[in-house]
Design an enzyme around this catalytic site. Structure first.
Site, PDB file in Angstrom:
ATOM      1  N   HIS A 131       0.842  -1.207   0.000  1.00 17.90           N
ATOM      2  CA  HIS A 131       0.000   0.000   0.000  1.00 17.90           C
ATOM      3  C   HIS A 131       0.875   1.254   0.000  1.00 17.90           C
ATOM      4  CE1 HIS A 131      -3.272   2.737   1.454  1.00 17.90           C
ATOM      5  NE2 HIS A 131      -2.250   3.293   2.094  1.00 17.90           N
ATOM      6  N   GLU A 132       1.882   1.290   0.873  1.00 13.44           N
ATOM      7  CA  GLU A 132       2.746   2.464   0.955  1.00 13.44           C
ATOM      8  C   GLU A 132       3.572   2.644  -0.315  1.00 13.44           C
ATOM      9  OE1 GLU A 132       2.097   4.481   3.120  1.00 13.44           O
ATOM     10  OE2 GLU A 132       1.008   3.227   4.538  1.00 13.44           O
ATOM     11  N   HIS A 135       1.498   4.350  -2.794  1.00 16.69           N
ATOM     12  CA  HIS A 135       1.497   5.812  -2.648  1.00 16.69           C
ATOM     13  C   HIS A 135       2.691   6.424  -3.381  1.00 16.69           C
ATOM     14  CE1 HIS A 135      -1.851   6.819  -0.102  1.00 16.69           C
ATOM     15  NE2 HIS A 135      -1.483   6.006   0.878  1.00 16.69           N
TER      16      HIS A 135
END
Length: 288
Positions: A131-132, A135
């Protein structure tokens, strides 16, 4: 692509409000000045964002020898995302959380708290890291800076108009030329415009969280692992207090300052329940 298109449309709407209100309040010259001031402030924040945020939370870089398995995990996910391997930092915080920072893929960084390393199993942690990395891949720090610049410029314009209104109202008192309807409309503009800009800025942030969830799930190939991680993190975030600067709350995978119900409109993150539901739907589409 839906979340990406939504972000573009919301940025366009925010820009449209800035142009309309700016021209109405201050004309082209005032509008340009407000945009330049907001741009300078947010550019400096953007350029030094990684150093500022990491120092704010006392993060230290994790050496390869300290956690080779963690470095291998991040390197594998970064390779799948087709970006350089980001640096890995440890935040000395009991609350389980994580965030990404950096201007873009070439200088990205992921930070995990000591609490999240203890709470999650490796599949769940892999989902969070994906997920990071999502980003970073999606350049969300840049998108957030663009939104903050336009919203900040709107705030500058409204503040300029507020002072002009006060000055003009005082002069109107002396000359006896008050226009109550005009004054009322101006007051409404001062109150409503920043709220609308904030709502759009928060909507952009929530859209980028959904996009990072989807991007991360596709990078890791396991949407359900991220869903399980979010469920665990959500519970512990609200039971383990942490000193979180409101200005950086949007960076974390779970925002301890977010609200529920109507207050979700003012939150940087969607509700965890909605995020988990969408991840489970994505898992079904991927054949899980």
């Amino acid at each position: 692509m839906g979340y990406m298109i939504r972000s573009v449309l919301l940025l366009g709407l925010l820009t449209g409000i800035f142009l309309f209100v700016g021209n109405l309040i201050a004309g082209k010259v005032g509008m340009t000045i407000a945009l330049i001031l907001a741009g300078i402030m947010n550019f400096l924040t953007y350029w030094f964002s990684d150093k500022i945020v990491l120092a704010m939370y006392g993060a230290r870089e994790i050496a390869y020898e300290e956690a080779p398995w963690l470095h291998a995990m991040v390197e594998e996910l970064a390779k799948k995302a087709n970006i350089p391997k980001p640096k890995i930092y440890l935040v000395p915080m009991e609350q389980p959380n994580a965030f990404a920072t950096g201007r873009g893929p070439s200088n990205g960084a992921v930070a995990v708290t000591s609490g999240i390393l203890r709470l999650l199993d490796r599949d769940e942690l892999r989902g969070v890291l994906a997920h990071e990395i999502g980003h970073i891949k999606n350049r969300d720090v840049l998108v957030a800076t663009m939104a903050a610049t336009i919203a900040g410029a709107i705030s500058y314009l409204v503040n300029m108009f507020q002072y002009a209104l006060l000055f003009g109202h005082s002069r109107g008192d002396e000359e006896g030329n008050q226009n109550p309807l005009s004054i009322l409309g101006s007051i409404l503009l001062i109150i409503v415009t920043p709220i609308i800009a904030l709502l759009i800025q928060m909507a952009i942030s929530r859209s980028r969280e959904y996009l990072a969830d989807e991007t991360g799930a596709k990078i890791s190939g396991d949407p359900l692992a991220l869903a399980r991680a979010l469920e665990k993190i959500h519970y512990y975030v609200y039971n383990i207090p942490a000193e979180v600067n409101p200005g950086t709350a949007h960076l974390f995978i779970e925002n301890p300052l977010k609200g529920e119900g109507i207050w979700e409109l003012f939150s940087t993150h969607p509700s965890t329940e909605k995020r988990i539901k969408r991840l489970k739907e994505l898992a079904r589409r991927m054949g899980f």
